[in-house]
Scaffold this active site. Structure first.
Site, PDB file in Angstrom:
ATOM      1  N   ASN A 154      12.077 -21.312 -18.895  1.00  0.00           N
ATOM      2  CA  ASN A 154      12.568 -20.941 -20.232  1.00  0.00           C
ATOM      3  C   ASN A 154      12.800 -22.124 -21.175  1.00  0.00           C
ATOM      4  O   ASN A 154      12.773 -21.943 -22.393  1.00  0.00           O
ATOM      5  CB  ASN A 154      13.804 -20.043 -20.120  1.00  0.00           C
ATOM      6  CG  ASN A 154      14.982 -20.732 -19.496  1.00  0.00           C
ATOM      7  OD1 ASN A 154      14.816 -21.677 -18.738  1.00  0.00           O
ATOM      8  ND2 ASN A 154      16.165 -20.281 -19.820  1.00  0.00           N
ATOM      9  N   GLU A 250      22.003 -25.329 -11.400  1.00  0.00           N
ATOM     10  CA  GLU A 250      22.286 -24.813 -12.752  1.00  0.00           C
ATOM     11  C   GLU A 250      21.677 -23.423 -12.802  1.00  0.00           C
ATOM     12  O   GLU A 250      20.450 -23.289 -12.839  1.00  0.00           O
ATOM     13  CB  GLU A 250      21.614 -25.707 -13.815  1.00  0.00           C
ATOM     14  CG  GLU A 250      22.258 -27.059 -14.018  1.00  0.00           C
ATOM     15  CD  GLU A 250      23.500 -26.997 -14.900  1.00  0.00           C
ATOM     16  OE1 GLU A 250      23.919 -25.896 -15.314  1.00  0.00           O
ATOM     17  OE2 GLU A 250      24.055 -28.077 -15.169  1.00  0.00           O
ATOM     18  N   CYS A 284      19.834 -19.079 -20.528  1.00  0.00           N
ATOM     19  CA  CYS A 284      20.905 -18.773 -19.563  1.00  0.00           C
ATOM     20  C   CYS A 284      22.222 -18.531 -20.279  1.00  0.00           C
ATOM     21  O   CYS A 284      23.154 -18.005 -19.676  1.00  0.00           O
ATOM     22  CB  CYS A 284      21.031 -19.908 -18.566  1.00  0.00           C
ATOM     23  SG  CYS A 284      20.947 -21.501 -19.339  1.00  0.00           S
TER      24      CYS A 284
HETATM   25  P1  NAP Z   1      13.371 -18.906 -10.838  1.00  0.00           P
HETATM   26  O1  NAP Z   1      12.471 -17.782 -10.584  1.00  0.00           O
HETATM   27  O2  NAP Z   1      14.530 -19.110  -9.920  1.00  0.00           O
HETATM   28  O3  NAP Z   1      12.440 -20.205 -10.860  1.00  0.00           O
HETATM   29  C1  NAP Z   1      12.973 -21.481 -11.132  1.00  0.00           C
HETATM   30  C2  NAP Z   1      12.142 -22.523 -10.404  1.00  0.00           C
HETATM   31  O4  NAP Z   1      12.327 -22.351  -9.005  1.00  0.00           O
HETATM   32  C3  NAP Z   1      10.639 -22.389 -10.665  1.00  0.00           C
HETATM   33  O5  NAP Z   1      10.070 -23.676 -10.699  1.00  0.00           O
HETATM   34  C4  NAP Z   1      10.172 -21.638  -9.429  1.00  0.00           C
HETATM   35  O6  NAP Z   1       8.825 -21.859  -9.118  1.00  0.00           O
HETATM   36  C5  NAP Z   1      11.065 -22.276  -8.378  1.00  0.00           C
HETATM   37  N1  NAP Z   1      11.173 -21.526  -7.128  1.00  0.00           N
HETATM   38  C6  NAP Z   1      11.064 -20.203  -6.924  1.00  0.00           C
HETATM   39  N2  NAP Z   1      11.213 -19.912  -5.616  1.00  0.00           N
HETATM   40  C7  NAP Z   1      11.412 -21.094  -4.966  1.00  0.00           C
HETATM   41  C8  NAP Z   1      11.613 -21.482  -3.614  1.00  0.00           C
HETATM   42  N3  NAP Z   1      11.670 -20.589  -2.630  1.00  0.00           N
HETATM   43  N4  NAP Z   1      11.785 -22.796  -3.330  1.00  0.00           N
HETATM   44  C9  NAP Z   1      11.752 -23.718  -4.304  1.00  0.00           C
HETATM   45  N5  NAP Z   1      11.546 -23.421  -5.615  1.00  0.00           N
HETATM   46  C10 NAP Z   1      11.400 -22.124  -5.943  1.00  0.00           C
HETATM   47  O7  NAP Z   1      13.980 -18.868 -12.306  1.00  0.00           O
HETATM   48  P2  NAP Z   1      13.208 -18.624 -13.694  1.00  0.00           P
HETATM   49  O8  NAP Z   1      12.885 -17.182 -13.789  1.00  0.00           O
HETATM   50  O9  NAP Z   1      12.134 -19.631 -13.901  1.00  0.00           O
HETATM   51  O10 NAP Z   1      14.364 -19.010 -14.705  1.00  0.00           O
HETATM   52  C11 NAP Z   1      15.307 -18.109 -15.125  1.00  0.00           C
HETATM   53  C12 NAP Z   1      16.656 -18.364 -14.494  1.00  0.00           C
HETATM   54  O11 NAP Z   1      17.058 -19.712 -14.712  1.00  0.00           O
HETATM   55  C13 NAP Z   1      17.729 -17.516 -15.125  1.00  0.00           C
HETATM   56  O12 NAP Z   1      18.587 -17.018 -14.130  1.00  0.00           O
HETATM   57  C14 NAP Z   1      18.458 -18.492 -16.018  1.00  0.00           C
HETATM   58  O13 NAP Z   1      19.777 -18.142 -16.311  1.00  0.00           O
HETATM   59  C15 NAP Z   1      18.395 -19.732 -15.206  1.00  0.00           C
HETATM   60  N6  NAP Z   1      18.613 -20.906 -16.047  1.00  0.00           N
HETATM   61  C16 NAP Z   1      19.767 -21.625 -15.915  1.00  0.00           C
HETATM   62  C17 NAP Z   1      20.013 -22.721 -16.735  1.00  0.00           C
HETATM   63  C18 NAP Z   1      21.246 -23.566 -16.605  1.00  0.00           C
HETATM   64  O14 NAP Z   1      21.218 -24.696 -17.085  1.00  0.00           O
HETATM   65  N7  NAP Z   1      22.306 -23.106 -15.993  1.00  0.00           N
HETATM   66  C19 NAP Z   1      19.068 -23.059 -17.689  1.00  0.00           C
HETATM   67  C20 NAP Z   1      17.913 -22.297 -17.804  1.00  0.00           C
HETATM   68  C21 NAP Z   1      17.691 -21.228 -16.972  1.00  0.00           C
HETATM   69  P3  NAP Z   1       7.656 -20.840  -9.575  1.00  0.00           P
HETATM   70  O15 NAP Z   1       7.664 -20.847 -11.049  1.00  0.00           O
HETATM   71  O16 NAP Z   1       6.440 -21.451  -8.987  1.00  0.00           O
HETATM   72  O17 NAP Z   1       8.016 -19.515  -8.982  1.00  0.00           O
END
Ligand code: NAP
Length: 475
Positions: A154, A250, A284
């Site tokens: 995002n 995060e 987020c």
């Molecule tokens: P996500 O599905 O958890 O993916 C985040 C990252 O993790 C991607 O690079 C993904 O790779 C990787 N990943 C997935 N499964 C994994 C595994 N088993 N082992 C290692 N890495 C893995 O999250 P998203 O949909 O991209 O992002 C949305 C989430 O991020 C929301 O919950 C949002 O609130 C949160 N967020 C938090 C913050 C903060 O600063 N607190 C900021 C922004 C977003 P792939 O893309 O290859 O699947």
């Protein structure tokens, strides 16, 4: 039209590497191919860790690290429009928001450079105890070691900047795994770092199956810290699987905001309309749950709804667009299901709740009961709920009634109420008379409860990525 249709390679040990396999990236808006990236697996990730470990054997002095980070900030400025177009094309983020992200990444690199120059330990007052008398002691801040960085789709540029900038400032080499849906912004940043003369191995970028790359980062003992931004399910599992590493998370939020009747409702409605729907709610800290004091409920809605309905829904590459697509159809269908669940349970859809073409219209829901998904889980879509309350105590309880705790906000003219709420809201950050979507990149930013276990912002992230080493000198 996507402007970045291209083919990119991985960066490992200073070389741009092909693997024969590719990850294809499509525009979330048009479905057109934006480009493709060489696909990494376990072997490439291991080589990336080898390279990072080798790089750290010859430490880069702080002034060099700072110079490189400053150069990248400058290049992000010079190539600002190209960077914004890249973010918009791959993430489907409206250009207006993509330009803001590009500017924020400059800020993240600038502050990271400052931290590189400031990195220092502290004196220990040894003669404060009899045992320490006659000795001099101080701490050094040493880089923790190789950092595995995993980033979400995002904020494909600035959240990568928040991983790489502080790690390099701390003197750590990085193996970065960006989101598969948005690798181009990360690879552009890698190009800028290479042009800024970051020596080989200090940054390695691997794009590919998350579980394969994640497994290597978890299992390889040379990776001393994992810094992860993304969903809770993935993040907490990584932390469980790597108990001996520093795993910094995060994660998500279901962002609440409290609006007292004495607030400037015109200003509040403007801020909430912008911050509940920017990037289609895929931040987020997108405003999700609005709690309004009952006396102001009708007035706030009368001001908020026309502003929400005036948002332009459409092509992210169109200059006028405010709200673009969700990242993929699966995400859109899940959000639609949650809206339907609310409707079926008797909640009122005040505006939106339907598609405009393929895109979800900004949606405002009233009378959503607390057990509904839209009230308790992170929607991560263009949806907010509005609920009336009688006392501020009730509002704080409602706001805290979630497993998340990233940021929350309160609008009021009463300083005592605001400061009391700031103390009682169980979140990593509380904004007063500003939407809780606000973030400046030097702030300590991060959550409590299920929202994570760390603070980012270069000064805070550098602290997390260094170890204190004590030096005691007999005088
Ligand atoms: P996500 O599905 O958890 O993916 C985040 C990252 O993790 C991607 O690079 C993904 O790779 C990787 N990943 C997935 N499964 C994994 C595994 N088993 N082992 C290692 N890495 C893995 O999250 P998203 O949909 O991209 O992002 C949305 C989430 O991020 C929301 O919950 C949002 O609130 C949160 N967020 C938090 C913050 C903060 O600063 N607190 C900021 C922004 C977003 P792939 O893309 O290859 O699947």
């Amino acid at each position: 039209m996507a402007t970045t249709a291209s083919e990119k390679k991985l960066l490992i040990a200073g070389e741009w590497v092909e693997t024969g396999d590719w990850v294809e990236v499509r525009s979330p808006y048009s479905g057109e191919v934006v480009g493709r990236v060489a696909k990494a697996g376990r072997a490439e990730t291991r080589r990336a860790v080898d390279a990072a470990e080798a790089a750290m054997r010859e430490p880069l002095p702080a002034h060099k690290r700072a110079e490189i980070l400053v150069r990248v900030a400058g290049q992000l400025g010079r190539r600002h429009e190209e960077v914004a177009q890249t973010i918009a094309a791959e993430a489907g983020k409206p250009l207006k928001a993509a330009r803001v992200e590009a500017s924020r990444a400059m800020s993240t690199f600038t502050f990271s450079a400052v931290e590189a120059r400031k990195l220092a330990g502290e004196m220990v007052p040894m003669d404060a105890s009899q045992a320490g008398a006659g000795k001099l002691a101080f701490t050094l801040r040493e880089p923790i070691g190789v950092v595995g960085a995993i980033s979400p789709f995002n904020f494909p540029l600035n959240l990568v900047a928040h991983k790489i900038g502080p790690a390099l400032a701390a003197g750590c080499a990085v193996v970065l795994k960006p989101a598969s849906q948005t690798p181009f912004s990360a690879l552009l940043l890698a190009e800028l770092l290479t042009e800024a003369e970051l020596p080989p191995g200090w940054l390695n970028v691997v794009v590919g199956p998350a579980s394969e790359i994640g497994d290597v980062l978890v299992e390889d003992e040379r990776v001393r810290a994992i810094t992860f931004t993304g969903s809770g399910d993935v993040g907490w599992k990584l932390a469980e699987r790597a108990p001996r590493k520093r795993v910094k998370l995060e994660l998500g939020n279901a962002t609440p905001v409290i609006v007292e009747a004495d607030a400037d409702l015109e200003d509040v409605s403007t801020r909430l309309a912008a911050n509940a729907f920017s990037f289609a709610g895929q931040s987020c800290i997108s405003v999700q749950r609005i709690y309004v004091q009952r006396d102001a409920y009708d007035d706030l809605l009368a001001r908020l709804l026309p502003k929400v309905e005036a948002l332009v829904v459409g092509d992210p590459l169109d200059e006028t667009t405010d709200v673009g697509p969700l990242i993929d159809e699966g995400a859109r269908d899940r959000v639609l299901e949650w809206i339907e669940e609310a409707r079926a349970a008797g909640a009122e859809i005040l505006t939106g709740g339907t598609l405009a073409g393929e895109l979800l219209r900004p949606t405002v829901i009233a009378n959503a009961s607390p057990e509904l998904h839209v009230s308790r889980e992170e929607v991560f879509g263009p949806v907010c709920t509005v609920t009336a309350y009688d006392t501020v105590d009730e509002a704080i309880e409602l706001a805290n009634g979630t497993r998340y705790g990233l940021q929350a906000g309160i609008f009021t003219r009463d300083l005592k109420v605001a400061l009391d709420a700031a103390r009682r809201l169980e979140f990593g950050g509380v904004t007063v008379n500003e939407a809780p979507t606000f973030r400046a990149d030097q702030m300590p930013y991060g959550g409590v409860k299920d929202s994570g276990n760390t603070r980012e912002g270069p000064a805070y992230a550098v602290r997390e990525l260094t170890e204190e080493r004590l030096v005691v000198v007999e005088l």
